[in-house]
Design a protein around this motif. Structure first.
Motif, PDB file in Angstrom:
ATOM      1  N   LEU B  33      26.228  46.165  29.501  1.00 31.77           N
ATOM      2  CA  LEU B  33      27.413  45.967  28.679  1.00 31.77           C
ATOM      3  C   LEU B  33      27.902  44.532  28.808  1.00 31.77           C
ATOM      4  CD1 LEU B  33      30.772  46.024  28.435  1.00 31.77           C
ATOM      5  CD2 LEU B  33      29.445  47.398  26.814  1.00 31.77           C
ATOM      6  N   ASN B  34      28.120  43.907  27.665  1.00 32.77           N
ATOM      7  CA  ASN B  34      28.608  42.531  27.629  1.00 32.77           C
ATOM      8  C   ASN B  34      29.938  42.474  26.891  1.00 32.77           C
ATOM      9  OD1 ASN B  34      26.023  41.727  28.717  1.00 32.77           O
ATOM     10  ND2 ASN B  34      25.195  41.870  26.645  1.00 32.77           N
ATOM     11  N   TRP B  35      30.740  41.464  27.227  1.00 33.49           N
ATOM     12  CA  TRP B  35      32.024  41.217  26.561  1.00 33.49           C
ATOM     13  C   TRP B  35      32.021  39.807  25.963  1.00 33.49           C
ATOM     14  CZ3 TRP B  35      35.685  44.824  25.730  1.00 33.49           C
ATOM     15  CH2 TRP B  35      35.736  45.947  26.553  1.00 33.49           C
ATOM     16  N   TYR B  36      32.579  39.720  24.763  1.00 35.63           N
ATOM     17  CA  TYR B  36      32.680  38.440  24.065  1.00 35.63           C
ATOM     18  C   TYR B  36      34.109  38.215  23.604  1.00 35.63           C
ATOM     19  CZ  TYR B  36      27.619  38.987  23.723  1.00 35.63           C
ATOM     20  OH  TYR B  36      26.297  39.167  24.014  1.00 35.63           O
ATOM     21  N   GLN B  37      34.478  36.948  23.496  1.00 37.05           N
ATOM     22  CA  GLN B  37      35.747  36.532  22.921  1.00 37.05           C
ATOM     23  C   GLN B  37      35.437  35.809  21.613  1.00 37.05           C
ATOM     24  OE1 GLN B  37      37.591  32.755  24.227  1.00 37.05           O
ATOM     25  NE2 GLN B  37      39.320  33.995  24.910  1.00 37.05           N
ATOM     26  N   GLN B  38      36.197  36.126  20.573  1.00 33.05           N
ATOM     27  CA  GLN B  38      35.990  35.444  19.297  1.00 33.05           C
ATOM     28  C   GLN B  38      37.321  34.996  18.708  1.00 33.05           C
ATOM     29  OE1 GLN B  38      34.097  37.691  16.095  1.00 33.05           O
ATOM     30  NE2 GLN B  38      33.223  35.815  15.224  1.00 33.05           N
ATOM     31  N   LYS B  39      37.395  33.727  18.358  1.00 37.92           N
ATOM     32  CA  LYS B  39      38.577  33.176  17.701  1.00 37.92           C
ATOM     33  C   LYS B  39      38.290  33.016  16.212  1.00 37.92           C
ATOM     34  CE  LYS B  39      40.327  31.140  21.907  1.00 37.92           C
ATOM     35  NZ  LYS B  39      40.795  29.944  22.650  1.00 37.92           N
TER      36      LYS B  39
END
Lengths: 122, 107
Positions: B33-39
């Motif tokens: 499981l991976n987490w990403y931040q997106q603006k």
């Protein structure tokens, strides 16, 4: 520092083929430690993984798109490309190219290109 | 396909708050499981991989936990630059799939 940059037409007509290229800099596309992937994001929606390739030829597809997707690599230009045929308005999205590590137990996407918006419209 | 469901879909919080975002997989994915931040208008940025490993260069206020089907992303003390959309992604099985995203907004 590895960097990726997408390029291609921003407008494609319905039923035609969407063609995008990703140029890799700061590293070799023939690296034994990398897969190269395409991911898309329709406006206001979530991310959808499309396809992954290893430079030597192994390719993995999202079954929902497999019949319309092809991917190729040009090692001389350090580029890989995506073709998506028979597009409809549902294929309108920002398309990202990205790297996924090879030969490890866990996979993630990093880095990413800045993304390119492709609109399908007549 | 493995479905990834995030909650909440949006969240309002203040600077300095501790925030937790949840991601649930439709079947066990171990710790793939991976987490990403997106603006807005930007590409996703990798924050956490293998459920709890912090990507190089990511501030230590970000942390991840979980295994099996339930995962969390925690931001210990919100900073102005943390207001963004966060999404999870499973790498257990092809096709790789993403959560729908959690939009973190300023209260």
């Amino acid at each position: 520092q590895l960097q990726l940059q997408e390029s291609g037409p921003g407008l494609v007509k319905p039923s035609e083929t969407l063609s995008l290229t990703c140029t890799v800099s700061g590293g070799s596309i023939s690296s034994s430690s990398s897969h190269w992937d395409w991911i898309r994001q329709p406006p206001g929606k979530g991310l959808e993984w499309i396809v992954s390739m290893y430079y030597s030829g192994n390719t993995y597809y999202n079954p929902s798109l497999k019949s319309r997707v092809s991917i190729s690599v040009d090692t001389s230009k350090n580029q890989f490309s995506l073709n998506l045929s028979s597009v409809t308005v549902a294929d309108t999205a920002v398309y990202f190219c990205t790297r996924r590590p090879y030969g490890v137990s866990y996979y993630w996407f990093d880095p990413w290109g800045q993304g390119t918006l492709v609109t399908v419209s007549s | 396909d493995i479905q990834m469901t995030q909650s909440p879909s949006s969240l309002s919080a203040s600077l300095g708050d501790r925030v937790t975002i949840t991601c649930r997989a439709s079947q066990s994915i171990n710790t793939y499981l991976n987490w990403y931040q997106q603006k807005p208008g930007k590409a996703p940025k990798l924050l956490i991989y293998a459920a709890s490993s912090l990507q190089s260069g990511v501030p230590s206020r970000f942390s991840g936990s979980g295994s099996g089907t339930d995962f969390t992303l925690t931001i210990s003390s919100l900073q102005p630059e943390d207001f963004a959309t966060y999404c999870c992604q499973q790498s257990y099985r092809i096709p790789y799939t993403f959560g729908q995203g959690t939009k973190l907004e300023i209260k």
